[in-house]
Design a protein around this motif. Structure first.
Motif, PDB file in Angstrom:
ATOM      1  N   SER A 150       0.821  -1.215   0.000  1.00 39.46           N
ATOM      2  CA  SER A 150       0.000   0.000   0.000  1.00 39.46           C
ATOM      3  C   SER A 150       0.850   1.258   0.000  1.00 39.46           C
ATOM      4  CB  SER A 150      -0.930   0.016   1.225  1.00 39.46           C
ATOM      5  OG  SER A 150      -1.840  -1.061   1.210  1.00 39.46           O
ATOM      6  N   ARG A 151       2.029   1.155   0.574  1.00 34.40           N
ATOM      7  CA  ARG A 151       2.896   2.335   0.737  1.00 34.40           C
ATOM      8  C   ARG A 151       4.325   1.855   1.010  1.00 34.40           C
ATOM      9  NH1 ARG A 151      -0.333   1.382   4.782  1.00 34.40           N
ATOM     10  NH2 ARG A 151      -1.862   2.824   3.954  1.00 34.40           N
ATOM     11  N   TYR A 178       1.131  -7.945  -8.994  1.00 37.56           N
ATOM     12  CA  TYR A 178       0.033  -8.003  -8.027  1.00 37.56           C
ATOM     13  C   TYR A 178       0.517  -7.341  -6.743  1.00 37.56           C
ATOM     14  CZ  TYR A 178      -2.686 -11.186 -10.928  1.00 37.56           C
ATOM     15  OH  TYR A 178      -3.427 -11.729 -11.955  1.00 37.56           O
ATOM     16  N   VAL A 179      -0.277  -6.403  -6.239  1.00 35.53           N
ATOM     17  CA  VAL A 179       0.088  -5.691  -5.010  1.00 35.53           C
ATOM     18  C   VAL A 179      -0.980  -5.963  -3.959  1.00 35.53           C
ATOM     19  CG1 VAL A 179       1.406  -3.942  -6.233  1.00 35.53           C
ATOM     20  CG2 VAL A 179      -1.001  -3.530  -5.787  1.00 35.53           C
ATOM     21  N   THR A 180      -0.546  -6.358  -2.785  1.00 31.36           N
ATOM     22  CA  THR A 180      -1.494  -6.684  -1.727  1.00 31.36           C
ATOM     23  C   THR A 180      -1.339  -5.746  -0.542  1.00 31.36           C
ATOM     24  OG1 THR A 180      -0.056  -8.269  -0.579  1.00 31.36           O
ATOM     25  CG2 THR A 180      -1.437  -9.119  -2.385  1.00 31.36           C
ATOM     26  N   GLY A 181      -2.384  -5.667   0.221  1.00 27.78           N
ATOM     27  CA  GLY A 181      -2.400  -4.857   1.424  1.00 27.78           C
ATOM     28  C   GLY A 181      -3.821  -4.793   1.942  1.00 27.78           C
ATOM     29  N   ARG A 182      -3.994  -4.050   3.031  1.00 28.53           N
ATOM     30  CA  ARG A 182      -5.323  -3.955   3.636  1.00 28.53           C
ATOM     31  C   ARG A 182      -5.969  -2.593   3.427  1.00 28.53           C
ATOM     32  NH1 ARG A 182      -4.809  -5.017   9.648  1.00 28.53           N
ATOM     33  NH2 ARG A 182      -2.868  -3.843   9.378  1.00 28.53           N
ATOM     34  N   THR A 183      -5.205  -1.615   2.926  1.00 26.34           N
ATOM     35  CA  THR A 183      -5.736  -0.262   2.806  1.00 26.34           C
ATOM     36  C   THR A 183      -6.395  -0.071   1.448  1.00 26.34           C
ATOM     37  OG1 THR A 183      -3.920   0.526   4.207  1.00 26.34           O
ATOM     38  CG2 THR A 183      -5.228   2.181   3.071  1.00 26.34           C
ATOM     39  N   LEU A 184      -7.720   0.107   1.479  1.00 29.60           N
ATOM     40  CA  LEU A 184      -8.486   0.282   0.248  1.00 29.60           C
ATOM     41  C   LEU A 184      -8.787   1.750  -0.030  1.00 29.60           C
ATOM     42  CD1 LEU A 184     -11.069  -2.641   0.620  1.00 29.60           C
ATOM     43  CD2 LEU A 184      -8.881  -2.648  -0.582  1.00 29.60           C
ATOM     44  N   ASN A 185      -8.924   2.541   1.019  1.00 29.67           N
ATOM     45  CA  ASN A 185      -9.308   3.942   0.863  1.00 29.67           C
ATOM     46  C   ASN A 185      -8.377   4.838   1.668  1.00 29.67           C
ATOM     47  OD1 ASN A 185     -11.930   3.351  -0.559  1.00 29.67           O
ATOM     48  ND2 ASN A 185     -12.382   2.381   1.406  1.00 29.67           N
ATOM     49  N   GLU A 186      -8.052   5.995   1.106  1.00 30.45           N
ATOM     50  CA  GLU A 186      -7.247   6.965   1.839  1.00 30.45           C
ATOM     51  C   GLU A 186      -7.972   7.352   3.133  1.00 30.45           C
ATOM     52  OE1 GLU A 186      -4.309   7.915   1.547  1.00 30.45           O
ATOM     53  OE2 GLU A 186      -3.721   7.581  -0.536  1.00 30.45           O
ATOM     54  N   GLY A 187      -7.216   7.382   4.192  1.00 33.06           N
ATOM     55  CA  GLY A 187      -7.796   7.694   5.488  1.00 33.06           C
ATOM     56  C   GLY A 187      -8.065   6.473   6.336  1.00 33.06           C
ATOM     57  N   GLY A 232      -1.611   6.229   1.283  1.00 26.99           N
ATOM     58  CA  GLY A 232      -1.342   5.075   0.431  1.00 26.99           C
ATOM     59  C   GLY A 232      -2.455   4.050   0.451  1.00 26.99           C
ATOM     60  N   THR A 233      -2.741   3.484  -0.712  1.00 23.09           N
ATOM     61  CA  THR A 233      -3.709   2.402  -0.866  1.00 23.09           C
ATOM     62  C   THR A 233      -3.169   1.416  -1.891  1.00 23.09           C
ATOM     63  OG1 THR A 233      -4.925   3.403  -2.718  1.00 23.09           O
ATOM     64  CG2 THR A 233      -5.604   4.053  -0.481  1.00 23.09           C
ATOM     65  N   ILE A 234      -3.720   0.212  -1.895  1.00 22.99           N
ATOM     66  CA  ILE A 234      -3.270  -0.762  -2.891  1.00 22.99           C
ATOM     67  C   ILE A 234      -3.686  -0.322  -4.284  1.00 22.99           C
ATOM     68  CG2 ILE A 234      -3.086  -2.754  -1.360  1.00 22.99           C
ATOM     69  CD1 ILE A 234      -5.879  -3.619  -2.271  1.00 22.99           C
ATOM     70  N   GLY A 235      -4.823   0.363  -4.393  1.00 22.98           N
ATOM     71  CA  GLY A 235      -5.254   0.853  -5.698  1.00 22.98           C
ATOM     72  C   GLY A 235      -4.309   1.892  -6.265  1.00 22.98           C
ATOM     73  N   ALA A 236      -3.837   2.793  -5.394  1.00 20.33           N
ATOM     74  CA  ALA A 236      -2.895   3.821  -5.843  1.00 20.33           C
ATOM     75  C   ALA A 236      -1.576   3.194  -6.266  1.00 20.33           C
ATOM     76  CB  ALA A 236      -2.678   4.838  -4.735  1.00 20.33           C
ATOM     77  N   THR A 237      -1.139   2.167  -5.540  1.00 22.94           N
ATOM     78  CA  THR A 237       0.103   1.489  -5.922  1.00 22.94           C
ATOM     79  C   THR A 237      -0.059   0.789  -7.265  1.00 22.94           C
ATOM     80  OG1 THR A 237       0.806   1.170  -3.624  1.00 22.94           O
ATOM     81  CG2 THR A 237       1.766  -0.292  -5.282  1.00 22.94           C
ATOM     82  N   ALA A 238      -1.181   0.102  -7.461  1.00 17.72           N
ATOM     83  CA  ALA A 238      -1.414  -0.570  -8.747  1.00 17.72           C
ATOM     84  C   ALA A 238      -1.413   0.437  -9.885  1.00 17.72           C
ATOM     85  CB  ALA A 238      -2.728  -1.339  -8.702  1.00 17.72           C
ATOM     86  N   ALA A 239      -2.004   1.599  -9.648  1.00 18.11           N
ATOM     87  CA  ALA A 239      -2.015   2.643 -10.677  1.00 18.11           C
ATOM     88  C   ALA A 239      -0.606   3.137 -10.967  1.00 18.11           C
ATOM     89  CB  ALA A 239      -2.910   3.801 -10.234  1.00 18.11           C
ATOM     90  N   ALA A 240       0.229   3.244  -9.923  1.00 11.56           N
ATOM     91  CA  ALA A 240       1.613   3.682 -10.107  1.00 11.56           C
ATOM     92  C   ALA A 240       2.407   2.655 -10.914  1.00 11.56           C
ATOM     93  CB  ALA A 240       2.276   3.915  -8.752  1.00 11.56           C
ATOM     94  N   VAL A 241       2.133   1.378 -10.671  1.00  7.71           N
ATOM     95  CA  VAL A 241       2.796   0.315 -11.440  1.00  7.71           C
ATOM     96  C   VAL A 241       2.454   0.451 -12.920  1.00  7.71           C
ATOM     97  CG1 VAL A 241       2.866  -2.180 -11.856  1.00  7.71           C
ATOM     98  CG2 VAL A 241       2.913  -1.306  -9.504  1.00  7.71           C
TER      99      VAL A 241
END
Length: 287
Positions: free
Chosen positions: A16-17, A35-44, A50-59
């Motif tokens: 996530s970060r 594939y990026v894993t983590g527990r954070t789905l939403n900012e905050g 950091g979120t797994i979605g933001a990391t996937a987008a960065a990839v």
């Protein structure tokens, strides 16, 4: 983009970060599906950005294909489902980076381990046990294909006193995983390595440094980018002599020097003279 991992599939846990996000992004820059894993789905949802979605987008933005999967690595069923999904969608896994861990806010507080929360021991569940479970799943797939790389993110705290007993035990533990799994992998074209990272330029590090700016003056400029280790991992995977790295505990900065890699144009120094290096393992094998 450097397409050295085009067609390759990687899994980076705890992404996530921080280190995980940087490693995943760097592997994406080499063209990998990550594939990026983590527990954070939403900012905050977490105290740090950091979120797994933001990391996937960065990839994906870096040139690879990022795929976010919510996974609590304390839950063995969720981990098994993760690998089954990779099987369905990709048919193979080339690189596993075991980075998921648990970092308690009291980790860097002064005082004896008994003066801190006993919850610090959770680093052994998330940072040690879960790495074994993920490696167990990955190894079955990699051995079958006679190809793969399993990486553990570690630190100098594996051998020197750093942040107390729980942190040190987790880092020493993943180093031992790399050494012993490496023995089992010798008949196959699969390698296990543990990489000692230096101080990292992450949001967590920035928060700590901002809390005591005088104490940490100049440290940020000495720190590694989180992407640095990802580029090292790509180099190891593509190394024709990858088998020579199997079972080794590597200081990231030294491995980078061997591959002629810099960190955003900087030649990163090894902290071996100040913090020591990995201990030499016994060659004995008892079965």
């Amino acid at each position: 983009m450097n397409p050295s991992l085009h067609g390759k599939v990687a899994l980076v846990t705890g992404a996530s970060r921080g280190a995980g996000k940087g490693i995943a992004t760097a592997l994406g820059a080499h063209g990998a599906t990550v594939y990026v894993t983590g527990r954070t789905l939403n900012e905050g949802d977490a105290p740090l950005p950091g979120t797994i979605g933001a990391t996937a987008a960065a990839v994906t933005a870096a040139g690879g294909t990022g795929i976010a999967v919510a996974c609590d690595h304390r839950n063995d069923a969720e981990v098994a489902a993760l690998f089954e999904r990779i099987d369905r969608e990709q048919g193979h896994l080339d690189i596993l980076v075991n980075n998921a861990t648990f970092l308690h806010d009291e980790l860097i507080h002064s005082g004896g381990f008994w003066e801190k929360s006993p919850d610090l021991v959770n680093i052994l569940d998330v940072g040690l046990r879960s790495a074994y479970v993920a490696s167990w799943h990955a190894a079955q797939r990699m051995v079958k294909r006679n190809n793969g790389l399993i990486v553990f993110t570690s630190s100098f705290g594996a051998n020197c006193y750093m942040h107390g007993a729980a942190y040190g035990a987790q880092k020493a533990g993943v180093d031992k995983f790399a050494r012993d799994m490496g023995v089992d992998f010798r008949p196959y074209n699969v390698a296990a390595v543990s990489i000692w990272m230096g101080m990292l330029q992450t949001d967590r590090t920035r928060r700590v440094m901002d809390s005591e700016p005088e104490k940490y003056a100049g440290f940020w400029d000495m720190a590694e980018t989180p992407e640095f280790t990802g580029h090292i991992i790509a180099a190891i995977y593509n190394d024709p002599q990858r088998a020579d790295k199997n079972g080794q505990v590597l200081i990231g900065a030294e491995a980078a020097q061997g591959y002629g890699l810099t960190d955003a144009g900087r030649s990163m120094p090894s902290h071996r003279p100040m913090l020591g290096g990995p201990p030499e393992p016994s060659p004995a094998i008892v079965v």
